[in-house]
Write a protein that holds these residues in place. Structure first.
Motif, PDB file in Angstrom:
ATOM      1  N   LYS A  64       0.821  -1.211   0.000  1.00 15.07           N
ATOM      2  CA  LYS A  64       0.000   0.000   0.000  1.00 15.07           C
ATOM      3  C   LYS A  64       0.854   1.260   0.000  1.00 15.07           C
ATOM      4  CE  LYS A  64      -4.441  -1.369   1.996  1.00 15.07           C
ATOM      5  NZ  LYS A  64      -5.471  -1.037   2.997  1.00 15.07           N
ATOM      6  N   ASP A  93      -9.202  -4.877  -0.609  1.00 10.63           N
ATOM      7  CA  ASP A  93      -8.710  -3.515  -0.818  1.00 10.63           C
ATOM      8  C   ASP A  93      -7.933  -3.377  -2.122  1.00 10.63           C
ATOM      9  OD1 ASP A  93      -9.855  -2.478   1.410  1.00 10.63           O
ATOM     10  OD2 ASP A  93      -8.011  -2.110   2.522  1.00 10.63           O
ATOM     11  N   GLN A 218      -9.181   5.344  -3.601  1.00 17.35           N
ATOM     12  CA  GLN A 218      -7.759   5.054  -3.752  1.00 17.35           C
ATOM     13  C   GLN A 218      -7.349   4.954  -5.212  1.00 17.35           C
ATOM     14  OE1 GLN A 218      -6.545   1.305  -2.129  1.00 17.35           O
ATOM     15  NE2 GLN A 218      -8.086   0.116  -3.207  1.00 17.35           N
ATOM     16  N   LEU A 243     -10.246   4.895   1.881  1.00 17.02           N
ATOM     17  CA  LEU A 243      -8.995   4.470   1.271  1.00 17.02           C
ATOM     18  C   LEU A 243      -8.438   5.526   0.320  1.00 17.02           C
ATOM     19  CD1 LEU A 243      -9.455   0.651   0.643  1.00 17.02           C
ATOM     20  CD2 LEU A 243      -7.909   1.779   2.241  1.00 17.02           C
ATOM     21  N   THR A 387      -1.193   4.813   9.822  1.00 16.78           N
ATOM     22  CA  THR A 387      -2.074   3.658   9.684  1.00 16.78           C
ATOM     23  C   THR A 387      -3.115   3.708  10.805  1.00 16.78           C
ATOM     24  OG1 THR A 387      -0.760   2.157  11.079  1.00 16.78           O
ATOM     25  CG2 THR A 387      -0.167   2.311   8.750  1.00 16.78           C
ATOM     26  N   SER A 410      -3.485   4.821   5.491  1.00 16.99           N
ATOM     27  CA  SER A 410      -4.337   3.717   5.052  1.00 16.99           C
ATOM     28  C   SER A 410      -4.870   2.959   6.260  1.00 16.99           C
ATOM     29  CB  SER A 410      -3.589   2.766   4.118  1.00 16.99           C
ATOM     30  OG  SER A 410      -4.505   1.925   3.429  1.00 16.99           O
TER      31      SER A 410
END
Length: 598
Positions: A64, A93, A218, A243, A387, A410
């Motif tokens: 990520k 995700d 995202q 996201l 995070t 994230s």
């Protein structure tokens, strides 16, 4: 000279793909790979997690925050089983991860042998994009290359199963013979774009709108400039799925922040009142937070043709890369001179920020959880990697942290799994060892697996150029998200046996590992604690003793209800009864659904 084994060639091939780290835990089902790692001088680096699930989460975190494929490895049987939750997080995700899994020797297969598990059945859903077993050496390069390429192309986890005896076989490349499958390493980047006719239809629809709302996820990462330009031309407001929180700066006045149950009142109002919707790189699933059907015309941009048209009755579905598609769309749009709509959106954003500041200052017993997040916000370095774990923690992350500069953030957006916050931060540190990482974690997630993974932090911290990894624990003695769901749905107190958590000395445990450990029970100490952790020369754990009675007020609450709730917190502590009683009906409709969104 000893001939290279399948294990040796596997590591050589991973190095050729640019893989720098593999997260895992040893076991005899991968002894052949471990021996190869020893011969290879630990290249790529084997990063030893405390548990295979954490190894998978760390691979997801690295992927990520780096944009490159993450790789994890586990032994046969229980090790393979433990990977599943982290791999499902990657699948939901849309994160590229390759899992390499050992298996019982071929000669023992079908004999009810120790640790023999039907791995194809086990992994066939989570690794549905690509799953294969290597049975002869000649298979290896093609199977591994396809696993990596597919993970990138499908943005999904893939899995490679290698029986224990195969790992030690002498490697031989596929020949130029019938039924041999050669392979190659190279793959280019790609940026698909929609056809000209569809772009023209989308532009005409967006030009006709007077109150345009944008929703980005995202998939808009890397398209911040294009999103900002389109919003400027259309006079639009921009909401972000969780996201996509780091896809666009929150400092832009028309950015309304997160959307959904954990989102903001300005996002809710913008979707309620808009006449046109442009969605970029998001499959945000909760349509009750999108414009009422029939009110708004809509355009979607998504790189995945399987994900378009799912969440809203879009009039135009554009399949393409976000940045490239927006660049092609921009010349077709007509600049809107009327800025009343965008200014109305910005007014709502300013009012929301004022409410959030006031909520953070309300007295609590002992520390207001919103104060902890609000105090961190102005102290965050512009290159911070943040995070968040799941639960009520995600609400404070969504609402109080302002993304700016090169910040990244994230969480487990779709699976909304507990326990990802600390391993994500570890993965982020291996992606960018020169940047600080901050993990925001509830006490439930910390007790579930975060404490054990502090051992991993201690093991590797000296290798990071910037050794700062701050783990902040919202320690309220309660599984708070579920407790509020129970209150809102049933109107009664939570079930104590399921919700109450022991008070663990997290700071003491951190100090026992050689880390900075600070316990905070005084609201006047919150900011100083953050400053001390962010200035430390190594990892830190902050144990904030927060109040479980502060309600995560839903975004559909009116401004008046928000003000009333502030009063109840300050004067009638009452465990949030204003929220429970005044908003119960709406909460019953909305609370059962997700806590995180792409």
């Amino acid at each position: 000279m000893t001939k290279a084994t399948v294990g040796d060639h596997l590591l050589d091939r991973l190095r050729a793909w640019g893989v720098s780290h593999v997260f895992g835990y040893p076991g005899d089902g991968i002894n052949g790979l471990l021996a190869a790692w020893s011969r290879a001088g630990d290249e790529p680096r084997f990063i030893q997690a405390r548990h295979e699930e954490m190894a998978a989460f760390e691979a997801v975190g690295q992927a990520k925050f780096s944009g490159h494929v993450g790789v994890c490895v586990a032994t046969s049987g229980p090790g393979a089983i433990h990977l599943l939750n982290g791999l499902y997080d990657a699948k939901l995700d849309h994160v590229p991860v390759v899992a390499i899994v050992g298996q019982t020797a071929r000669s023992a297969m079908g004999g009810s042998y120790q640790q023999e598990v039907d791995l194809h059945t086990l992994f066939k859903d989570v690794a549905s994009a690509y799953l294969e077993t290597v049975t002869v050496p000649e298979q290896l390069p093609n199977v591994l290359d396809r696993a990596v390429r597919t993970a990138y192309a499908r943005r999904a986890p893939t899995a490679l199963i290698i029986p224990a005896d195969v790992q030690d076989l002498p490697y031989s490349a596929p020949g130029h013979d019938h039924k041999m499958v050669p392979s190659s390493l190279d793959v280019s980047g790609w940026a698909p774009v929609p056809d000209d006719g569809s772009l023209a239809r989308a532009a005409a629809l967006l030009d006709e709108g007077e109150r345009v709302a944008m929703l980005i996820g995202q998939g808009a990462a890397g398209a911040a400039r294009e999103v900002e330009e389109v919003a400027g031309v259309l006079g639009a407001g921009v909401a972000k799925a969780l996201l996509g929180k780091d896809a666009l700066s929150d400092e832009l006045p028309y950015v309304t922040g997160s959307i959904g149950l954990l989102g903001t009142r300005p996002s809710y109002e913008m979707m309620r009142d808009c006449d046109t919707l442009l969605t970029v790189g998001s499959n945000f699933p909760y349509s009750e937070f999108l414009p009422p059907y029939g009110q708004a015309r809509a355009v979607q941009i998504d790189i995945d043709p399987h994900m378009v048209g799912l969440r809203y009755p879009y009039d135009v579905n554009l399949v393409g890369d976000a940045a490239t598609t927006l660049r092609r769309l921009l010349p077709l749009l007509t600049r809107k001179e009327d800025r009343d709509w965008q200014e109305t959106v910005a007014d709502g954003v300013r009012r929301w920020k004022t409410v959030m500041e006031r909520r953070a200052r309300v007295a609590a017993d002992p520390v207001n959880p919103e104060l902890v997040a609000a105090a961190l916000d102005p102290l965050l370095p512009d290159d911070a990697m943040i995070t968040s774990d799941s639960g009520s923690m995600a609400t404070w992350y969504a609402r109080h942290l302002t993304m700016r500069g090169a910040m990244r953030g994230s969480l487990s957006g779709t699976l909304a799994t507990m326990g990802c916050g600390v391993p994500y931060a570890i993965g982020a540190k291996f992606a960018h060892p020169d940047r600080p990482a901050i993990a925001l974690v509830g006490d439930g997630a910390m007790q579930m697996n975060g404490m054990a993974e502090l051992i991993t932090v201690a093991k590797y911290a000296a290798e990071w150029t910037d050794p700062r990894l701050v783990v902040a624990v919202w320690n309220n003695g309660d599984l708070n998200q579920v407790s509020w769901e129970l209150r809102a749905l049933g109107g009664t107190a939570p079930f104590e046996a399921s919700q109450s958590l022991p008070d663990v000395p997290y700071a003491d445990f951190a100090r026992s590992l050689g880390m900075t450990g600070i316990r905070v029970t005084d609201p006047d100490r919150v900011e100083d604690a953050w400053r001390e952790a962010l200035a430390a020369d190594g990892p830190s754990v902050l144990d904030f003793r927060t109040d479980p009675a502060v309600p995560p007020i839903p975004p559909h609450a009116t401004w008046e209800q928000m003000e009333a709730t502030l009063g109840s917190l300050a004067h009638d502590r009452g465990r949030g009864h204003v929220v429970v009683q005044g908003l119960k009906a709406k909460a019953q409709e909305l609370l059962p659904r997700g806590r995180g969104e792409r």
